[in-house]
Write a protein that holds these residues in place. Sequence first.
Motif, mmCIF file in Angstrom:
data_model
loop_
_atom_site.group_PDB
_atom_site.id
_atom_site.type_symbol
_atom_site.label_atom_id
_atom_site.label_comp_id
_atom_site.label_asym_id
_atom_site.label_seq_id
_atom_site.Cartn_x
_atom_site.Cartn_y
_atom_site.Cartn_z
ATOM 1 N N LEU A 12 -24.386 61.597 -70.916
ATOM 2 C CA LEU A 12 -24.630 60.455 -71.792
ATOM 3 C C LEU A 12 -24.063 59.139 -71.257
ATOM 4 C CD1 LEU A 12 -26.270 60.222 -74.327
ATOM 5 C CD2 LEU A 12 -24.214 60.597 -75.656
ATOM 6 N N PRO A 13 -22.814 59.087 -70.796
ATOM 7 C CA PRO A 13 -22.306 57.809 -70.275
ATOM 8 C C PRO A 13 -23.122 57.284 -69.087
ATOM 9 C CG PRO A 13 -20.490 59.321 -70.675
ATOM 10 C CD PRO A 13 -21.758 60.115 -70.830
ATOM 11 N N ALA A 14 -23.502 58.157 -68.177
ATOM 12 C CA ALA A 14 -24.282 57.724 -67.008
ATOM 13 C C ALA A 14 -25.669 57.254 -67.424
ATOM 14 C CB ALA A 14 -24.391 58.860 -65.994
ATOM 15 N N LEU A 15 -26.286 57.949 -68.369
ATOM 16 C CA LEU A 15 -27.603 57.535 -68.856
ATOM 17 C C LEU A 15 -27.517 56.181 -69.549
ATOM 18 C CD1 LEU A 15 -28.963 60.920 -70.246
ATOM 19 C CD2 LEU A 15 -29.733 59.703 -68.192
ATOM 20 N N HIS A 16 -26.476 55.996 -70.325
ATOM 21 C CA HIS A 16 -26.325 54.719 -71.026
ATOM 22 C C HIS A 16 -26.081 53.579 -70.035
ATOM 23 C CE1 HIS A 16 -24.734 51.603 -73.685
ATOM 24 N NE2 HIS A 16 -25.550 52.153 -74.565
ATOM 25 N N ARG A 17 -25.301 53.820 -68.997
ATOM 26 C CA ARG A 17 -25.071 52.793 -67.970
ATOM 27 C C ARG A 17 -26.390 52.387 -67.312
ATOM 28 N NH1 ARG A 17 -20.559 55.573 -66.711
ATOM 29 N NH2 ARG A 17 -21.616 56.759 -65.106
ATOM 30 N N LEU A 18 -27.188 53.382 -66.934
ATOM 31 C CA LEU A 18 -28.472 53.085 -66.299
ATOM 32 C C LEU A 18 -29.368 52.304 -67.261
ATOM 33 C CD1 LEU A 18 -30.620 53.279 -64.105
ATOM 34 C CD2 LEU A 18 -31.140 55.598 -64.928
ATOM 35 N N ALA A 19 -29.448 52.745 -68.494
ATOM 36 C CA ALA A 19 -30.285 52.060 -69.485
ATOM 37 C C ALA A 19 -29.809 50.626 -69.711
ATOM 38 C CB ALA A 19 -30.280 52.835 -70.795
ATOM 39 N N TYR A 20 -28.489 50.432 -69.710
ATOM 40 C CA TYR A 20 -27.952 49.089 -69.914
ATOM 41 C C TYR A 20 -28.269 48.176 -68.730
ATOM 42 C CZ TYR A 20 -24.855 45.216 -70.862
ATOM 43 O OH TYR A 20 -24.362 43.965 -71.088
ATOM 44 N N VAL A 21 -28.123 48.694 -67.528
ATOM 45 C CA VAL A 21 -28.426 47.883 -66.346
ATOM 46 C C VAL A 21 -29.910 47.526 -66.331
ATOM 47 C CG1 VAL A 21 -28.487 47.857 -63.825
ATOM 48 C CG2 VAL A 21 -26.492 48.767 -64.993
ATOM 49 N N LEU A 22 -30.763 48.458 -66.714
ATOM 50 C CA LEU A 22 -32.197 48.189 -66.745
ATOM 51 C C LEU A 22 -32.558 47.166 -67.823
ATOM 52 C CD1 LEU A 22 -33.639 51.774 -66.300
ATOM 53 C CD2 LEU A 22 -33.931 49.867 -64.708
ATOM 54 N N SER A 23 -32.033 47.357 -69.017
ATOM 55 C CA SER A 23 -32.461 46.528 -70.150
ATOM 56 C C SER A 23 -31.615 45.271 -70.338
ATOM 57 C CB SER A 23 -32.428 47.344 -71.443
ATOM 58 O OG SER A 23 -31.100 47.670 -71.793
ATOM 59 N N GLY A 24 -30.347 45.311 -69.919
ATOM 60 C CA GLY A 24 -29.473 44.163 -70.101
ATOM 61 C C GLY A 24 -29.008 43.981 -71.540
ATOM 62 N N ASP A 25 -29.230 44.975 -72.372
ATOM 63 C CA ASP A 25 -28.890 44.876 -73.788
ATOM 64 C C ASP A 25 -28.380 46.225 -74.272
ATOM 65 O OD1 ASP A 25 -30.119 45.385 -76.741
ATOM 66 O OD2 ASP A 25 -29.486 43.300 -76.531
ATOM 67 N N ALA A 26 -27.203 46.247 -74.869
ATOM 68 C CA ALA A 26 -26.600 47.515 -75.307
ATOM 69 C C ALA A 26 -27.446 48.226 -76.352
ATOM 70 C CB ALA A 26 -25.191 47.266 -75.847
ATOM 71 N N HIS A 27 -28.058 47.470 -77.255
ATOM 72 C CA HIS A 27 -28.879 48.094 -78.299
ATOM 73 C C HIS A 27 -30.156 48.704 -77.722
ATOM 74 C CE1 HIS A 27 -26.185 46.604 -81.324
ATOM 75 N NE2 HIS A 27 -26.312 45.375 -80.843
ATOM 76 N N ARG A 28 -30.789 47.980 -76.798
ATOM 77 C CA ARG A 28 -31.985 48.527 -76.128
ATOM 78 C C ARG A 28 -31.597 49.747 -75.309
ATOM 79 N NH1 ARG A 28 -35.411 49.304 -77.800
ATOM 80 N NH2 ARG A 28 -36.502 49.890 -75.929
ATOM 81 N N ALA A 29 -30.428 49.693 -74.673
ATOM 82 C CA ALA A 29 -29.954 50.836 -73.887
ATOM 83 C C ALA A 29 -29.793 52.056 -74.787
ATOM 84 C CB ALA A 29 -28.636 50.496 -73.192
ATOM 85 N N ASP A 30 -29.207 51.863 -75.970
ATOM 86 C CA ASP A 30 -29.067 52.977 -76.920
ATOM 87 C C ASP A 30 -30.432 53.557 -77.277
ATOM 88 O OD1 ASP A 30 -26.314 52.665 -77.011
ATOM 89 O OD2 ASP A 30 -26.346 51.478 -78.867
ATOM 90 N N ASP A 31 -31.403 52.677 -77.532
ATOM 91 C CA ASP A 31 -32.747 53.136 -77.879
ATOM 92 C C ASP A 31 -33.393 53.906 -76.730
ATOM 93 O OD1 ASP A 31 -32.464 51.912 -80.342
ATOM 94 O OD2 ASP A 31 -33.675 50.153 -79.814
ATOM 95 N N LEU A 32 -33.247 53.388 -75.513
ATOM 96 C CA LEU A 32 -33.825 54.063 -74.347
ATOM 97 C C LEU A 32 -33.214 55.448 -74.148
ATOM 98 C CD1 LEU A 32 -33.951 51.108 -71.809
ATOM 99 C CD2 LEU A 32 -35.917 52.354 -72.709
ATOM 100 N N VAL A 33 -31.899 55.531 -74.270
ATOM 101 C CA VAL A 33 -31.219 56.815 -74.100
ATOM 102 C C VAL A 33 -31.648 57.779 -75.206
ATOM 103 C CG1 VAL A 33 -28.976 57.988 -74.150
ATOM 104 C CG2 VAL A 33 -29.266 55.897 -72.819
ATOM 105 N N GLN A 34 -31.704 57.290 -76.433
ATOM 106 C CA GLN A 34 -32.108 58.147 -77.554
ATOM 107 C C GLN A 34 -33.515 58.692 -77.351
ATOM 108 O OE1 GLN A 34 -30.169 59.151 -80.156
ATOM 109 N NE2 GLN A 34 -31.853 60.532 -80.553
#
Length: 164
Positions: A12-34
Amino acid sequence: MDDYIEYVTARLPALHRLAYVLSGDAHRADDLVQQTITTLYVKWAKVRRAEYLDRYVRSMLVNTFIDERRLAWARVRLFAEPPERIAPDSDQDERTAVRHALARVPRRQQAVLVLRFFYDLPVTEVAEILGVAEGTVKSQTSHGLAALRRLLGEQTVAALTKER
């Protein structure tokens, strides 16, 4: 399903990091990971036997990021136009400038740049993750870097990528 829970909890932490770097937004990163781990749950019985499970899941997340552009809400913008050129003054400003500039690059180019330069993955692995030819990764890298150069300036991009 215990192995699914164990896998997702560990990654989960690694997936969230990747999603955050891609999206630039913590909320979008949460959605992408979910969305990614939900799809993973549905396919778990088949996917868990994948030879390179982490690479497969990373591919799922990157493709989810690229494909979300097709959704109607993804075209909603709060601002008419972003600033034309972003001039960084400090390290924090530079990171913010890069995030803003990346957000203006097409999604596939964003994904290629993030995987190549933030995650330091070789062209062959990026091609496998995205399901494209190595030549496509190279051309998307070139086009993405050119777009960043227009937005950030040549010297900033050279410093960030160390011209690989």
